[in-house]
Design a protein around this motif. Structure first.
Motif, PDB file in Angstrom:
ATOM      1  N   THR A  46      29.839  41.894  37.911  1.00  0.00           N
ATOM      2  CA  THR A  46      30.395  42.844  38.865  1.00  0.00           C
ATOM      3  C   THR A  46      29.841  42.510  40.252  1.00  0.00           C
ATOM      4  OG1 THR A  46      28.660  44.460  38.360  1.00  0.00           O
ATOM      5  CG2 THR A  46      30.695  44.620  37.118  1.00  0.00           C
ATOM      6  N   PHE A  47      30.373  43.162  41.289  1.00  0.00           N
ATOM      7  CA  PHE A  47      30.131  42.671  42.634  1.00  0.00           C
ATOM      8  C   PHE A  47      29.741  43.781  43.609  1.00  0.00           C
ATOM      9  CE2 PHE A  47      33.101  39.865  40.516  1.00  0.00           C
ATOM     10  CZ  PHE A  47      32.512  38.626  40.721  1.00  0.00           C
ATOM     11  N   HIS A  48      28.857  43.394  44.514  1.00  0.00           N
ATOM     12  CA  HIS A  48      28.533  44.181  45.708  1.00  0.00           C
ATOM     13  C   HIS A  48      29.070  43.423  46.910  1.00  0.00           C
ATOM     14  CE1 HIS A  48      25.696  44.402  49.199  1.00  0.00           C
ATOM     15  NE2 HIS A  48      25.966  45.686  49.086  1.00  0.00           N
ATOM     16  N   ILE A  49      29.671  44.143  47.853  1.00  0.00           N
ATOM     17  CA  ILE A  49      30.279  43.500  49.012  1.00  0.00           C
ATOM     18  C   ILE A  49      30.146  44.412  50.223  1.00  0.00           C
ATOM     19  CG2 ILE A  49      32.587  44.454  48.623  1.00  0.00           C
ATOM     20  CD1 ILE A  49      33.734  41.713  49.423  1.00  0.00           C
ATOM     21  N   ARG A  50      30.141  43.826  51.417  1.00  0.00           N
ATOM     22  CA  ARG A  50      30.127  44.611  52.646  1.00  0.00           C
ATOM     23  C   ARG A  50      31.297  45.597  52.672  1.00  0.00           C
ATOM     24  NH1 ARG A  50      31.053  39.618  55.971  1.00  0.00           N
ATOM     25  NH2 ARG A  50      31.096  38.664  53.906  1.00  0.00           N
ATOM     26  N   ARG A  51      31.042  46.763  53.223  1.00  0.00           N
ATOM     27  CA  ARG A  51      32.071  47.807  53.215  1.00  0.00           C
ATOM     28  C   ARG A  51      33.317  47.402  54.003  1.00  0.00           C
ATOM     29  NH1 ARG A  51      27.392  50.902  52.590  1.00  0.00           N
ATOM     30  NH2 ARG A  51      26.806  50.829  54.794  1.00  0.00           N
ATOM     31  N   THR A  52      33.145  46.576  55.032  1.00  0.00           N
ATOM     32  CA  THR A  52      34.303  46.155  55.827  1.00  0.00           C
ATOM     33  C   THR A  52      35.264  45.280  55.035  1.00  0.00           C
ATOM     34  OG1 THR A  52      33.011  44.290  56.683  1.00  0.00           O
ATOM     35  CG2 THR A  52      33.075  46.298  58.023  1.00  0.00           C
ATOM     36  N   LEU A  53      34.799  44.691  53.930  1.00  0.00           N
ATOM     37  CA  LEU A  53      35.643  43.815  53.119  1.00  0.00           C
ATOM     38  C   LEU A  53      36.012  44.428  51.767  1.00  0.00           C
ATOM     39  CD1 LEU A  53      34.034  40.277  53.662  1.00  0.00           C
ATOM     40  CD2 LEU A  53      36.048  41.252  54.765  1.00  0.00           C
ATOM     41  N   GLU A  54      35.539  45.642  51.513  1.00  0.00           N
ATOM     42  CA  GLU A  54      35.728  46.225  50.186  1.00  0.00           C
ATOM     43  C   GLU A  54      37.202  46.411  49.854  1.00  0.00           C
ATOM     44  OE1 GLU A  54      34.503  50.212  47.634  1.00  0.00           O
ATOM     45  OE2 GLU A  54      33.250  49.591  49.329  1.00  0.00           O
ATOM     46  N   ALA A  55      37.984  46.941  50.783  1.00  0.00           N
ATOM     47  CA  ALA A  55      39.403  47.184  50.501  1.00  0.00           C
ATOM     48  C   ALA A  55      40.138  45.869  50.242  1.00  0.00           C
ATOM     49  CB  ALA A  55      40.048  47.933  51.660  1.00  0.00           C
ATOM     50  N   LEU A  56      39.836  44.851  51.024  1.00  0.00           N
ATOM     51  CA  LEU A  56      40.481  43.552  50.828  1.00  0.00           C
ATOM     52  C   LEU A  56      40.072  42.937  49.492  1.00  0.00           C
ATOM     53  CD1 LEU A  56      42.195  41.227  51.867  1.00  0.00           C
ATOM     54  CD2 LEU A  56      40.202  40.368  53.100  1.00  0.00           C
ATOM     55  N   PHE A  57      38.805  43.054  49.127  1.00  0.00           N
ATOM     56  CA  PHE A  57      38.339  42.514  47.849  1.00  0.00           C
ATOM     57  C   PHE A  57      39.026  43.229  46.688  1.00  0.00           C
ATOM     58  CE2 PHE A  57      35.582  42.043  44.203  1.00  0.00           C
ATOM     59  CZ  PHE A  57      35.133  40.739  44.288  1.00  0.00           C
ATOM     60  N   ARG A  58      39.136  44.541  46.787  1.00  0.00           N
ATOM     61  CA  ARG A  58      39.802  45.299  45.716  1.00  0.00           C
ATOM     62  C   ARG A  58      41.270  44.894  45.584  1.00  0.00           C
ATOM     63  NH1 ARG A  58      36.870  49.553  43.792  1.00  0.00           N
ATOM     64  NH2 ARG A  58      35.108  50.286  45.057  1.00  0.00           N
ATOM     65  N   GLU A  59      41.914  44.682  46.717  1.00  0.00           N
ATOM     66  CA  GLU A  59      43.316  44.272  46.691  1.00  0.00           C
ATOM     67  C   GLU A  59      43.479  42.918  46.007  1.00  0.00           C
ATOM     68  OE1 GLU A  59      46.303  44.719  50.147  1.00  0.00           O
ATOM     69  OE2 GLU A  59      45.504  42.671  50.348  1.00  0.00           O
ATOM     70  N   GLU A  60      42.590  41.984  46.304  1.00  0.00           N
ATOM     71  CA  GLU A  60      42.682  40.641  45.749  1.00  0.00           C
ATOM     72  C   GLU A  60      42.113  40.547  44.331  1.00  0.00           C
ATOM     73  OE1 GLU A  60      40.617  38.393  48.702  1.00  0.00           O
ATOM     74  OE2 GLU A  60      42.367  38.265  50.044  1.00  0.00           O
ATOM     75  N   ASN A  61      41.305  41.539  43.929  1.00  0.00           N
ATOM     76  CA  ASN A  61      40.663  41.534  42.606  1.00  0.00           C
ATOM     77  C   ASN A  61      40.810  42.914  41.968  1.00  0.00           C
ATOM     78  OD1 ASN A  61      38.850  38.811  42.729  1.00  0.00           O
ATOM     79  ND2 ASN A  61      38.835  39.840  44.719  1.00  0.00           N
ATOM     80  N   PRO A  62      42.045  43.334  41.655  1.00  0.00           N
ATOM     81  CA  PRO A  62      42.285  44.716  41.226  1.00  0.00           C
ATOM     82  C   PRO A  62      41.614  45.099  39.911  1.00  0.00           C
ATOM     83  CG  PRO A  62      44.253  43.364  40.925  1.00  0.00           C
ATOM     84  CD  PRO A  62      43.294  42.547  41.723  1.00  0.00           C
ATOM     85  N   THR A  63      41.259  44.119  39.097  1.00  0.00           N
ATOM     86  CA  THR A  63      40.653  44.445  37.804  1.00  0.00           C
ATOM     87  C   THR A  63      39.136  44.348  37.813  1.00  0.00           C
ATOM     88  OG1 THR A  63      40.775  42.138  37.003  1.00  0.00           O
ATOM     89  CG2 THR A  63      42.694  43.560  36.625  1.00  0.00           C
TER      90      THR A  63
END
Length: 411
Positions: free
Chosen positions: A46-63
């Motif tokens: 599982t992953f931790h990511i900067r908040r500014t990129l969280e929405a983009l990461f979720r979009e590209e990695n929905p599962t």
């Protein structure tokens, strides 16, 4: 136990390459840092990511699980770590003890805790080594970390060979190879389904390994030699010379002369010109006859500026490091150890400066002006549309945030 791959404060040293992706999406060898974890480990990542990129990461990695705690026993591992056999064994065997931090010098490698005891207000935007070392007992551990941008190039040949030796598909040809193409040392060559190798192409794995992914195209008279990875649907142009230790990402198009370089997905270097010991991010475009120097005339090691401080990289060969969506005009010449930020356009006569920020427009002869944000977004949309992709709302938000971080300006 939950395993979380995290981003730490070192992100700032990689900033030109990381405005639109987490640090563990950087590439070195045959895989990204993230892919090394996922390939090697049997336990879920599982992953931790900067908040500014969280929405983009979720979009590209929905599962995928991101910035979520699901256990009272969590092992945090630095996303800059190379997940080789030694680190994989430590993670899976339980060698990382509960309530203890593991450092390599001053860099945090891993720590295992109940998160609520350390992060009472939730996961931080970036993990800080000092914060961890002041709250947990520290044990030193051997681990390979990517500490600076140039480490991606320094470690690239080592990682390529290490990963290739573990790859079981070499010696298999599932593609369409023209009878007048030449394959040398076929037991170290893998050609996937749908890949095409045209007449006159030479695939020479005499001193290394060559991996050609699904639907890639190797056009006539191209030469690939010794430790080359060609990504899915990538194209190697007519007469290209792809020397040792080259990674070409998905759907990228590459021609000319390339050695010891990493080219991320959806990048273009279609024409003649030399690229050596360089890292080219996604959506970059190098104009015809763009070349870089990767060796100084006096053969000394290359020095680079990091956060206003000049650092000796200890590397004799080091070329161009370029952030996403940047472009060079025809006949552009880059000096050794040049860093170009995100969404910058370079053109004109002479060598550009060795440090060019993000959202810049110009060259050494004309100087640089600020690249208008809306025009930069328009160019990014057009580039992505050509590959049948859409610039999403989450991507645009991250893009605008990058502009603000680099310029201090709100649109």
């Amino acid at each position: 136990m939950q395993l979380i791959i995290f981003e730490d404060e070192a992100v700032e040293r990689f900033r030109p390459l990381l405005h639109l992706k987490p640090i563990y999406h950087l590439r070195c060898g045959m895989r990204s840092l993230r892919e090394k974890f996922e390939f090697s480990l049997k336990i879920p990542v599982t992953f931790h990511i900067r908040r500014t990129l969280e929405a983009l990461f979720r979009e590209e990695n929905p599962t995928r699980l991101v910035n979520k705690i699901q256990s009272e026993d969590v092992l945090f591992v630095n996303g800059r770590a190379i997940c080789d056999e030694a680190l994989c064994s430590k993670i899976e065997s339980g060698d990382f003890e509960y309530n203890r931090a593991y450092f390599n010098g001053g860099q945090v490698v891993a720590f295992r805790i109940t998160p609520q005891t350390l992060f009472k207000d939730g996961l931080p935007n970036l993990v800080e080594a000092k914060f961890i070392s002041e709250r947990l007992p520290v044990t030193q551990v051997d681990c390979t970390l990517v500490s600076f941008m140039w480490d991606l190039i320094r470690l690239h040949p080592i990682e390529f060979k290490r990963e290739a030796k573990r790859e079981k598909r070499f010696g298999t040809n599932l593609g369409n190879v023209h009878p007048r193409a030449v394959l040398v040392n076929e037991e170290r060559i893998f050609i996937d389904e749908g890949a095409e190798v045209k007449a006159g192409a030479v695939i020479d794995a005499d001193e290394g390994y060559i991996y050609i992914s699904r639907n890639a195209k190797i056009l006539p008279n191209a030469v690939l030699m010794n430790n080359v990875f060609i990504g899915e649907s990538a194209t190697v142009k007519i007469g290209a010379k792809i020397y040792s230790n080259v990674y070409i990402g998905k759907a990228s198009k590459v021609g000319g002369e390339v050695e010891d370089s990493i080219i991320e997905p959806f990048a273009n270097k279609q024409h003649e010109g030399f690229l050596g010991h360089s890292y080219i991010s996604s959506w970059c475009n190098l104009g015809a006859d763009t070349s870089n120097s990767d060796l100084k005339n006096n053969y000394s090691t290359v020095r680079m500026n990091v956060g206003g401080k000049e650092i000796d990289t200890k590397m004799q060969f080091l070329g161009l490091l370029m952030g996403e969506h940047s472009k060079s005009g025809i006949n552009t010449m880059f000096n050794t150890g040049t860093v170009v930020g995100m969404s910058t356009n370079i053109f004109g006569a002479g060598f550009p400066p060795k440090n060019i920020g993000s959202f810049q427009w110009g060259g050494s002869d004309t100087g640089f002006v600020r690249y208008d944000l809306e025009k930069a977004l328009e160019a990014a949309r057009a580039a992505m549309k050509r590959r049948n992709l859409t610039l999403s709302a989450a991507y645009e938000t991250a893009f605008r945030q990058a502009y603000h971080e680099e310029t201090g300006m709100r649109e």
